[in-house]
Scaffold this motif. Structure first.
Motif, PDB file in Angstrom:
ATOM      1  N   ALA A 232      35.780 -72.935  48.759  1.00  0.00           N
ATOM      2  CA  ALA A 232      36.916 -73.950  49.447  1.00  0.00           C
ATOM      3  C   ALA A 232      38.097 -73.905  48.667  1.00  0.00           C
ATOM      4  CB  ALA A 232      36.086 -75.352  49.464  1.00  0.00           C
ATOM      5  N   ARG A 236      41.335 -72.576  50.559  1.00  0.00           N
ATOM      6  CA  ARG A 236      42.736 -73.737  50.741  1.00  0.00           C
ATOM      7  C   ARG A 236      43.670 -73.067  50.219  1.00  0.00           C
ATOM      8  NH1 ARG A 236      43.353 -78.832  46.554  1.00  0.00           N
ATOM      9  NH2 ARG A 236      45.168 -79.619  47.429  1.00  0.00           N
ATOM     10  N   LEU A 287      39.385 -79.075  53.702  1.00  0.00           N
ATOM     11  CA  LEU A 287      38.940 -78.354  52.547  1.00  0.00           C
ATOM     12  C   LEU A 287      39.350 -78.912  51.251  1.00  0.00           C
ATOM     13  CD1 LEU A 287      40.657 -74.653  53.605  1.00  0.00           C
ATOM     14  CD2 LEU A 287      38.293 -75.252  53.171  1.00  0.00           C
ATOM     15  N   SER A 516      33.690 -69.764  57.049  1.00  0.00           N
ATOM     16  CA  SER A 516      34.348 -70.785  56.353  1.00  0.00           C
ATOM     17  C   SER A 516      33.682 -71.737  55.636  1.00  0.00           C
ATOM     18  CB  SER A 516      35.398 -71.409  57.314  1.00  0.00           C
ATOM     19  OG  SER A 516      36.094 -72.301  56.784  1.00  0.00           O
TER      20      SER A 516
END
Length: 537
Positions: A232, A236, A287, A516
């Motif tokens: 994450a 991000r 995120l 993702s």
């Protein structure tokens, strides 16, 4: 002699427990995927009922297998209470009634309940009343009602041979044994012919869904667990860089054409970049929440276990693939031919899944656990395939299946697909476990010539009804083959295509990048305020 309560309790109590678990699972699954904004009580309850009914048809198979196995001793003789054919017939009739009831409910859900609820929701707006919505939904439901009535009439009066078409050559005697074995269970009625035909058609449609969704799910789900998701934090940072580049390009275009104004082409380009920037802003927010999530940090700790489960599921997929491949090769070599639906009187090649289940049945309820795990795996793989691929009509994508974002119509369509898939899964279960699904752990005694020497062997289709009892599931799936061989042949060739798509899905899963960290949470079609519901829900 009456059926002992121990036999009924041992067979049906696990089924009742499974019923409760299925209801809880169906409710949680539908609630997890349905949109909080658009969901209604009527669509949620209808989806839960439909999903529960379709899973119960598979949960009934272990009960069916246990009851026929419990009738016999390990030495191949019937137990005292099961010596009478009338007693055995009474027990099996109750199982048949359960199958027909569940199949009838599946037909009701597929052609009446789910179509009605789909169009009932479609007609919802501020000006419509409940009465007008019901009338409009009934008009559309009449079409599906016409389809099911047509199928029932075709099944009842057209195309049923009742064994009149018999394979020629060396297969004649073996085919007559199978036909005689099925006829021992009573005379066929028009209603049974009609329902069998409908379920065969629906199972054939389910086989197409199985090829499309389950084959990919069996490859993608293990590989997804092994690969895991992107970090994450790293994702991000990547999103921030992309958003910064897009923002700079958009500002440069605006500054360049400030004096003379933007042309239509540049205006479209700027609007497209602004839309992409807003989407990236939403991804960044999700995120950021994911990065701070305590659950996400716990999942990082459990990452090694995720890899272990991924490897384990991959091995299960490999085992299923090998078992289906061996069964199909066995049918290609030793079956009675396409005019008998590729019926296989006796297993000649080893089937790993079948061997394990027959062995586990000696330790009750180990076979229930193993079989339930196998069925759950196939169901979860199918659900994974539906979620990843979505619901399509030809080349048009109708609905995406996303957690807490799926529209009620998409949930209803998903339940329809799952009903078709579960019917096809029943066929795959039979292909995977022909011995276990047909006879369980039954054995019978055969004499060697005129001598007093006897041998105890496992039951096969060559045994008579006085020696072995066939499960109702096998009877329902295969008795129709000698009346209309097309379905058996279609299932056989469909299994080959299914195996091919598993290989294709595996190649795609290996090439595909990791998912993702917010997979399925953000989409360009979402409302802006729907993010607040998801992030705070």
């Amino acid at each position: 002699m009456s059926i002992p309560s121990a036999a009924l309790a041992a067979g049906w109590i696990p089924f009742v427990v499974t019923l409760v678990l299925i209801l809880l699972f169906s409710g949680a699954y539908v609630k997890y995927f349905i949109s909080k904004r658009d969901g209604t009580l009527s669509t949620t309850l209808s989806s839960v009922v439909a999903l529960s009914v379709t899973l119960l048809t598979t949960a009934l198979i272990p009960v069916d297998v246990f009851l026929v196995s419990f009738m016999k001793n390990t030495d191949g003789t019937f137990k005292d209470w099961a010596v009478s054919n009338a007693t055995r017939q009474s027990m099996e009739t109750s199982v048949s009634d359960a199958y027909y009831s569940l199949y009838g409910l599946i037909v009701f859900c597929l052609f009446l309940l789910l179509p009605f609820m789909y169009f009932f929701y479609e007609e919802r707006d501020e000006e419509s009343t409940v009465k007008s919505r019901i009338c409009s939904a009934l008009k559309f439901t009449i079409v599906s009602l016409f389809i099911i009535v047509t199928l029932l009439l075709v099944g009842a009066f057209v195309g049923v041979n009742h064994g009149s078409s018999t394979p020629s050559g060396n297969n004649t005697n073996q085919w007559k044994r199978i036909a005689d074995l099925f006829k021992e269970f009573g005379n066929d009625t028009r209603l049974e012919d009609a329902l069998s035909f409908v379920m065969s058609v629906l199972s054939l449609l389910g086989m197409l869904a199985l090829i499309m969704y389950s084959a990919y799910g069996m490859s993608a789900m293990p590989m997804s667990l092994i690969k895991g998701t992107k970090s994450a934090k790293a994702e991000r940072s990547d999103v921030q860089n992309r958003r910064s580049r897009i923002s700079e390009r958009s500002r440069a275009i605006r500054e360049k054409y400030t004096r003379r104004g933007l042309s239509s082409r540049n205006r479209d380009q700027v609007e497209s970049m602004d839309e992409e920037e807003r989407l990236l802003q939403r991804e960044e927010r999700h995120l950021e929440v994911k990065e701070r999530s305590v659950l996400q940090k716990c999942l990082l700790v459990l990452r090694p276990f995720e890899v272990v489960f991924g490897v384990l599921f991959f091995l299960v997929t490999l085992l299923v693939f090998v078992s289906l491949l061996l069964t199909n090769i066995d049918k290609a070599i030793h079956s009675l031919g396409y005019k008998s639906g590729y019926a296989l009187p006796q297993r000649n090649l080893p089937n790993p899944v079948d061997i394990v289940l027959v062995f586990c049945q000696k330790v009750f309820p180990l076979d229930y656990i193993m079989f339930a795990a196998l069925v759950l795996y196939l169901v979860f793989c199918s659900m994974s395939g539906v979620r990843n691929i979505g619901i399509w009509f030809l080349w048009l994508r109708m609905y995406k299946i996303r957690p807490r974002r799926t529209r009620p119509q998409g949930i209803l369509m998903m339940c329809m697909i799952m009903m078709f898939l579960t019917l096809a899964i029943n066929i795959i279960i039979y292909e995977l476990t022909p011995q276990y699904s047909s006879f369980g752990s039954q054995r019978y005694v055969i004499s060697k010539g005129n001598s007093s020497h006897v041998e105890i062997v496992s039951c096969t289709a060559e045994a008579t009804a006085d020696d072995c009892t066939v499960t109702r599931m096998t009877l329902l799936l295969t008795s129709f083959f000698y009346r209309m061989w097309f379905f058996g042949a279609a299932y056989y060739w469909g299994t080959w295509v299914f195996l091919g798509f598993i290989l294709i899905g595996f190649i795609i899963s290996v090439i595909k990048k990791r998912r993702s960290a917010i997979d399925g949470e953000v989409d360009a079609d979402d409302f802006d305020d729907s993010d607040e519901e998801l992030l705070t829900g």
